[in-house]
Design an enzyme around this catalytic site. Structure first.
Site, mmCIF file in Angstrom:
data_model
loop_
_atom_site.group_PDB
_atom_site.id
_atom_site.type_symbol
_atom_site.label_atom_id
_atom_site.label_comp_id
_atom_site.label_asym_id
_atom_site.label_seq_id
_atom_site.Cartn_x
_atom_site.Cartn_y
_atom_site.Cartn_z
ATOM 1 N NE ARG A 1 -6.563 35.986 18.179
ATOM 2 C CZ ARG A 1 -7.539 36.268 19.057
ATOM 3 N NH1 ARG A 1 -7.246 36.282 20.366
ATOM 4 N NH2 ARG A 1 -8.764 36.523 18.647
ATOM 5 C CE LYS B 1 -7.613 40.313 15.481
ATOM 6 N NZ LYS B 1 -7.855 39.307 14.422
ATOM 7 C CG HIS C 1 -4.518 30.900 13.753
ATOM 8 N ND1 HIS C 1 -4.288 31.705 14.850
ATOM 9 C CD2 HIS C 1 -5.788 31.180 13.362
ATOM 10 C CE1 HIS C 1 -5.356 32.448 15.096
ATOM 11 N NE2 HIS C 1 -6.281 32.140 14.210
ATOM 12 N NE ARG D 1 -7.782 31.776 17.690
ATOM 13 C CZ ARG D 1 -8.365 32.375 18.737
ATOM 14 N NH1 ARG D 1 -8.047 32.010 19.956
ATOM 15 N NH2 ARG D 1 -9.251 33.333 18.551
ATOM 16 C CG HIS E 1 -13.953 34.615 17.801
ATOM 17 N ND1 HIS E 1 -14.393 33.411 17.280
ATOM 18 C CD2 HIS E 1 -12.635 34.690 17.475
ATOM 19 C CE1 HIS E 1 -13.388 32.799 16.676
ATOM 20 N NE2 HIS E 1 -12.315 33.558 16.780
ATOM 21 C CE1 TYR F 1 -12.497 27.471 13.823
ATOM 22 C CE2 TYR F 1 -13.685 29.049 15.177
ATOM 23 C CZ TYR F 1 -12.520 28.634 14.561
ATOM 24 O OH TYR F 1 -11.374 29.388 14.682
#
Length: 380
Positions: free
Chosen positions: A238, A263, A327, A330, A353, A362
């Site tokens: 990020r 995050k 982003h 990424r 994640h 994805y």
């Protein structure tokens, strides 16, 4: 003749965060009135106050000061593209209603609410957002002369302020979360009432092909800019994570990058491509960053605004027609890993994640899985 009070609003970015700086004529009346607007902080100069920027803040400040018949100069925002979101259609809630300010008691309560959220270890951005939306809710109650919170008042706010003004689903969820936490903070229980969250649109991310990523990097001739974009892509970072990296977070021996307090307040390791190391070392030897890996002119962390402009220029030079953001690099990193046969569990760890469901998106944009499907047109 008495000089008319003038309020000047100016956009300023500091440490990757956008602010609105408020300048005004020296007056104790004006100063006291400004302080009552929730979220306002005083700068080092006596006549300067500032507030963190958010989508509706310019309209709110304008209406707030116009209630006093003061002149508001916000011309600096008219020419700033990043603030264009504040200019809404005529159906904007703040065009139809002038929200009164919070009372002194409400302001003190909001400050305590913010501290309560901080004690629960919410991130700074989350605390600001929840307090901001709750403040708007309280101002709405003031507008409607509503003294107690009920199922009806929340639904009315949701309809007037969110639905009628076409606020995004994400913003609606933020409002719901902020109000729910506020009710918990105040110990308010509304029987048989549950605020339902709308489902977000399930949009697939934009992905650049490997040749497109290569052309973007090759079009970036500035050493610092090329190193930044290369790092974001090669580590699947990020942009906030990349800009908060310290020089000591790079492990060239083990080819790993240590991401700290990302995050969800989580640490993790991600990949440092061996082929990228010579470029990185060349950058470090040339620029000699002290603390942050990417620093601005004053030694503070490089800003997101500058980083976005770097990518924008590179995309234009490379002739890429797709709409892409930082982003997107990424997303492209994750998709290319999947296409090369990397297990989803490893990709999930590299990206940081919480749930494998997030990483599963994805599989929908991977060209490898789609290419294995036989098109019935070929059998006609």
């Amino acid at each position: 003749m008495k000089n008319k009070t003038t309020i000047t609003l100016e956009p300023v970015t500091h440490n990757n965060t956008d602010y609105v700086v408020i300048h005004f004529n020296n007056s104790s009346e004006v100063k006291d009135y400004i302080k009552r607007f929730y979220g306002i902080k005083q700068g080092k100069k006596n006549n300067t106050f500032y507030i963190k920027y958010y989508d509706t803040v310019i309209n709110e400040l304008f209406n707030y000061f116009r209630d006093k018949n003061w002149y508001v100069d916000y011309s600096a925002f008219k020419t700033t593209s990043t603030k264009s979101s504040t200019k809404k259609t005529s159906n904007n809630f703040l065009d139809n209603y002038k929200l009164p300010p919070v009372t002194d008691i409400q302001n003190k309560t909001l400050i305590k609410y913010g501290k309560w959220l901080q004690q629960k270890r919410f991130s700074e951005n989350t605390v600001h957002t929840y307090v901001e939306v709750t403040g708007l809710f309280l101002r709405y109650l003031n507008l409607k002369n509503i003294n107690s919170i009920s199922e009806r008042t929340i639904e009315q706010f949701n309809y007037d302020f969110i639905f009628k003004t076409n606020k995004s689903v994400s913003y609606q969820n933020q409002c719901i979360s902020g109000i729910k936490h506020y009710l918990n903070f105040k110990g308010i229980t509304i029987e048989d009432f549950e605020i339902r969250r709308p489902k977000k649109d399930k949009k697939l991310p934009t992905v650049l092909s490997k040749p497109e990523v290569k052309s973007i990097l090759e079009a970036t001739t500035n050493l610092k800019h090329r190193t930044l974009l290369s790092l974001v892509y090669s580590g699947g970072l990020r942009i906030g994570e990349a800009l908060n990296l310290k020089v000591k977070d790079i492990d060239t021996e083990r080819h790993l990058i240590h991401i700290k307090a990302a995050k969800g307040r989580k640490d993790r390791y991600t990949l440092l491509a061996p082929s990228f190391v010579p470029l990185l070392e060349s950058y470090i030897n040339h620029y000699k960053p002290n603390t942050f890996l990417f620093e601005g002119r004053s030694g503070e962390a490089y800003t997101q605004v500058s980083a976005r402009q770097v990518l924008k220029n590179a995309i234009q030079k490379a002739g890429i027609k797709k709409y892409a953001t930082l982003h997107t690099l990424r997303h492209s990193f994750a998709t290319h890993l999947l296409e090369s046969g990397t297990d989803l569990r490893y990709i999930q760890e590299l990206l940081g994640h919480n749930s494998p469901k997030t990483t599963m998106i994805y599989t929908h944009v991977s060209s490898t899985s789609l290419s294995e499907i036989k098109n019935p047109f070929d059998n006609l």
